[in-house]
Motif scaffolding. Structure first.
Motif, PDB file in Angstrom:
ATOM      1  N   MET A 179       3.404  18.218  22.274  1.00 47.06           N
ATOM      2  CA  MET A 179       4.824  18.041  21.960  1.00 47.06           C
ATOM      3  C   MET A 179       4.970  17.015  20.852  1.00 47.06           C
ATOM      4  O   MET A 179       6.038  16.631  20.463  1.00 47.06           O
ATOM      5  N   ARG A 180       3.842  16.563  20.335  1.00 47.83           N
ATOM      6  CA  ARG A 180       3.900  15.488  19.360  1.00 47.83           C
ATOM      7  C   ARG A 180       4.476  15.958  18.026  1.00 47.83           C
ATOM      8  O   ARG A 180       4.096  16.994  17.502  1.00 47.83           O
ATOM      9  N   HIS A 181       5.374  15.184  17.519  1.00 54.48           N
ATOM     10  CA  HIS A 181       5.931  15.474  16.206  1.00 54.48           C
ATOM     11  C   HIS A 181       4.813  15.337  15.178  1.00 54.48           C
ATOM     12  O   HIS A 181       3.999  14.419  15.262  1.00 54.48           O
TER      13      HIS A 181
ATOM     14  N   ASP B  86       4.622  14.359  12.141  1.00 54.93           N
ATOM     15  CA  ASP B  86       4.579  13.085  11.410  1.00 54.93           C
ATOM     16  C   ASP B  86       3.955  11.986  12.262  1.00 54.93           C
ATOM     17  O   ASP B  86       3.182  11.163  11.779  1.00 54.93           O
ATOM     18  N   VAL B  87       4.325  12.004  13.554  1.00 53.84           N
ATOM     19  CA  VAL B  87       3.822  10.975  14.459  1.00 53.84           C
ATOM     20  C   VAL B  87       2.337  11.185  14.683  1.00 53.84           C
ATOM     21  O   VAL B  87       1.549  10.245  14.682  1.00 53.84           O
TER      22      VAL B  87
ATOM     23  N   LYS C 130       0.464   9.771  11.928  1.00 55.72           N
ATOM     24  CA  LYS C 130       0.490   8.309  11.972  1.00 55.72           C
ATOM     25  C   LYS C 130      -0.452   7.778  13.041  1.00 55.72           C
ATOM     26  O   LYS C 130      -1.149   6.798  12.828  1.00 55.72           O
TER      27      LYS C 130
ATOM     28  N   LYS D  58       5.663   4.853  24.270  1.00 57.60           N
ATOM     29  CA  LYS D  58       5.894   5.674  23.082  1.00 57.60           C
ATOM     30  C   LYS D  58       5.230   7.036  23.221  1.00 57.60           C
ATOM     31  O   LYS D  58       5.824   8.056  22.910  1.00 57.60           O
TER      32      LYS D  58
ATOM     33  N   PHE E 131       7.117   9.132  25.495  1.00 58.36           N
ATOM     34  CA  PHE E 131       8.418   9.476  24.908  1.00 58.36           C
ATOM     35  C   PHE E 131       8.257  10.611  23.893  1.00 58.36           C
ATOM     36  O   PHE E 131       8.993  11.592  23.908  1.00 58.36           O
ATOM     37  N   PHE E 132       7.232  10.479  23.044  1.00 63.31           N
ATOM     38  CA  PHE E 132       7.036  11.513  22.023  1.00 63.31           C
ATOM     39  C   PHE E 132       6.355  12.766  22.570  1.00 63.31           C
ATOM     40  O   PHE E 132       6.553  13.851  22.045  1.00 63.31           O
TER      41      PHE E 132
ATOM     42  N   PRO F  92       6.275  14.088  26.116  1.00 62.91           N
ATOM     43  CA  PRO F  92       6.504  14.075  27.562  1.00 62.91           C
ATOM     44  C   PRO F  92       5.574  15.066  28.258  1.00 62.91           C
ATOM     45  O   PRO F  92       5.405  16.192  27.799  1.00 62.91           O
TER      46      PRO F  92
ATOM     47  N   LEU G 201       7.030  18.657  30.998  1.00 61.40           N
ATOM     48  CA  LEU G 201       8.417  18.937  30.658  1.00 61.40           C
ATOM     49  C   LEU G 201       8.731  20.404  30.900  1.00 61.40           C
ATOM     50  O   LEU G 201       7.959  21.277  30.513  1.00 61.40           O
TER      51      LEU G 201
END
Lengths: 406, 243
Positions: free
Chosen positions: B24-26, B28-29, B32, B48, B51-52, B54, B57
């Motif tokens: 589920m990680r974006h 961009d993240v 990074k 974090k 949150f990024f 979950p 879900l």
């Protein structure tokens, strides 16, 4: 205009601005041993230089405000100016029959909390409802005025949703009532963008602070019309006509006035530039993201303020994701970003339900804001909202979240 | 970056497992994180991460159909700033929770703490129901590597919705004697303040009577409740911060 580049995309200029380099350079002349560092109250040549600098700064501020220099008191912040205005007027009228104050429900905490304190000392306070845009209706103000009304304090532009009150019209309502009411306006967000000439506004007292207009933090100003009687809240050596004791912050004051002058000079072009960017941001976000509401008035708003509620998601989560993914710094009216468990009192006062207040994000643009910054927000926010909506169990219909009674 | 161990699931439950590992990680993240460029945040790296990304879900009605839950719980409302829905799958023979799906409306720490809770109750082959009923918010906070004090209250809904889901399972399976009722009791008769309100205030950082009164106005009119309120504060302080 000064060009600066930031790693982050700073869209929280209503919280505070950076201090303009030209302002910093000016201030540096009033600190060190080879500069003007004296106490304006000292009767020696070093002190006199400082007094001259202070007098000069006060006169230049008066030129911008269109008032007499003796009508300007420098303080330590916008909050202090507001406290001096409200408490100072109240203290001077402790034994008077006029013990009624009128304000609005969307004021800054500095006004609301001071009013609450004054209630505990025996004043009666009316907190006016605002319309769905956050504006005070002149007829509502007129209806609230009584013979006991001593002071009206209505903000010029709202710090959260950016709606701009028609201050001259509100002042007119007070004057025409014949009730001998004093009018104070909190113009902290307005300065730099709107007309702050006292002659045009007609107010009796006005608060401005430096840290919202690229001046230093820790300096505020209170305009007090000649003849208006206040009692000080800070007592001591009798500086600032006895209304604000304490050695004057000469460097801060000089910096503040320099910042005010720059803001006035650049106002027209900056207002035009930011209004375009603001509208571009609002239009694109509302087009690209489903279920979004604009908080505040669509046109009668600060050129740098865009406040939007994203339905079904929570503001702090949006903010954190924007910050982490693209370095975007904004703020939210959600309860999770406040010190209490309540969401923004301003968004609620617009008649928005709690759900909408929790999902509100405030973008406040400034001198460092570029079109590329705004494009970045438009690029990343739709995906962020989509992702958070995927996590959220809430799926409200727009009819459920439109203003109550609309 | 410190990562939580992914939960272990028995082979025969791989259908449940499938739902859990969808990344589920974006992007961009992701980049990074890989470059080690995730900067210091208000929250720990674990918060974090949850949150990024979950865990567990619930993404679609289809997911839910496949999951075939044995219990469902829902606590909170969007109007309050937090809402949490939780679905659990039970290994009836061993009285264990072996699967969990969730959805959360809330801030970063609310999302992360529910995600972490679902991991805690399903890892290592699942948690006994008796154990799951005892999970306290501070257990979740500990696993998250701490939360800022004023975000503590964001983690209290997860365990509540879990207990509701477990009760729902008891109800569905006729184990009515096992249902745990968590009723609120009015302590301040004048302002109708309940023990739950006191609990919330303590969770929100009010640790003595004055602080709780400031938050709730308890005992302002009905002074007879003050001794009882002081007792409750001690109880909840012990419950959430003492153990």
């Amino acid at each position: 205009m000064e060009k600066i580049s930031l790693k982050e995309i700073y869209l929280d200029n209503a919280a505070t601005t950076y201090t303009d380099k030209r302002v910093v350079d000016e201030m540096l002349k009033y600190m060190s041993g080879d500069g003007v560092y004296g106490n304006p109250g000292s009767f020696n040549t070093i002190g006199l230089k400082a007094k001259k600098a202070l007098d000069d700064a006060r006169q230049r501020a008066a030129n911008i405000l269109g008032c007499n220099s003796s009508e300007i008191i420098f303080t330590g912040s916008g909050t202090e100016s507001i406290n001096l205005a409200l408490q100072g007027i109240a203290r001077a009228n402790m034994n008077s029959k006029k013990k009624h104050i009128i304000t609005s429900k969307v004021e800054h905490k500095a006004v609301l909390e001071t009013c609450e304190y004054l209630e505990s000392t025996g004043f009666k306070v009316t907190y006016l409802d605002v319309d769905e845009f956050g504006l005070v209706k002149p007829e509502k103000l007129g209806a609230a005025l009584t013979d006991e009304t001593l002071l009206v304090s209505i903000m010029y532009a709202n710090n959260e949703v950016g709606s701009v009150n028609n201050i001259p019209e509100l002042v007119k309502v007070c004057k025409e009532s014949g009730k001998k009411v004093l009018f104070h306006t909190d113009a902290c967000q307005a300065a730099g963008y709107l007309d702050i000439n006292i002659k045009n506004l007609g107010v009796d007292l006005m608060t401005i602070n430096a840290s919202k207009l690229y001046g230093p933090k820790g300096v505020g100003l209170l305009y007090i019309r000649q003849g208006v009687v206040l009692k000080p809240i800070i007592i001591g050596g009798g500086q600032e006509r006895g209304l604000r004791s304490g050695t004057e912050n000469v460097a801060g004051i000089v910096g503040f006035v320099k910042a005010l002058e720059i803001a006035e000079q650049e106002k027209n072009s900056e207002v035009k530039r930011l209004t375009e960017l603001r509208d571009y941001l609002i239009k694109n976000l509302m087009e690209k993201i489903p279920k979004v509401l604009l908080n505040g008035h669509p046109m009668q708003r600060l050129p740098n303020n865009a406040n939007l509620s994203f339905i079904d998601v929570e503001g702090e989560a949006i903010m954190l994701m924007m910050n982490e993914v693209a370095g975007i710094c904004a703020s939210s009216g959600s309860a999770c970003t406040s010190k209490t468990l309540d969401p923004s009192h301003v968004i609620l006062a617009l008649g928005r339900p709690y759900e909408v207040a929790h999902g509100s994000i405030r973008f406040t643009l400034g001198r460092s804001t570029t079109k590329a910054n705004i494009d970045k927000v438009i690029e990343v926010l739709p995906g962020i909202i989509e992702k958070l909506r995927e996590i959220s169990p809430v799926n409200l219909k727009m009819e459920e979240v439109l203003p109550i009674g609309k | 970056m410190k990562m939580e161990k992914e939960e272990m699931i028995d082979d025969e439950l791989s259908s449940v497992n499938e739902l859990k590992v969808i990344p589920m990680r974006h992007k961009d993240v992701e980049a990074k994180v890989k470059a080690g460029k995730v900067e210091e945040w208000f929250y720990t790296d674990i918060v974090k991460d949850h949150f990024f990304n979950p865990r567990n879900l619930l993404r679609s009605d289809d997911d839910l159909k496949k999951f075939a839950h044995d219990g469902y719980g829902s606590v909170g409302a969007a109007a309050c700033g937090d809402k949490m829905d939780m679905w659990i799958k039970i290994d009836k023979e061993n009285d264990k929770i072996i699967g969990c799906l969730f959805k959360t409306f809330g801030c970063g720490s609310a999302i992360a703490s529910t995600s972490m809770l679902t991991v805690m109750i399903t890892e290592n082959g699942g948690m006994l129901i008796e154990q799951a009923l005892k999970i306290k918010p501070q257990d979740i906070v500990k696993r998250l590597g701490d939360l800022p004090q004023r975000k503590f209250h964001c983690s209290v809904l997860g365990d509540k919705s879990l207990r509701q889901a477990i009760n729902d399972y008891f109800r569905r399976t006729g184990q009515n004697d096992r249902i745990v009722i968590e009723g609120a009791q009015v302590v301040d008769m004048a302002l109708k303040i309940t023990d739950k309100d006191i609990e919330e205030a303590v969770l929100d950082g009010a640790h003595d009577f004055e602080a709780v009164q400031k938050k709730t106005k308890v005992g302002v009119h009905d002074k007879s409740c003050i001794p009882k309120v002081k007792e409750l504060i001690e109880f909840y302080k012990q419950k959430y911060y003492g153990g």
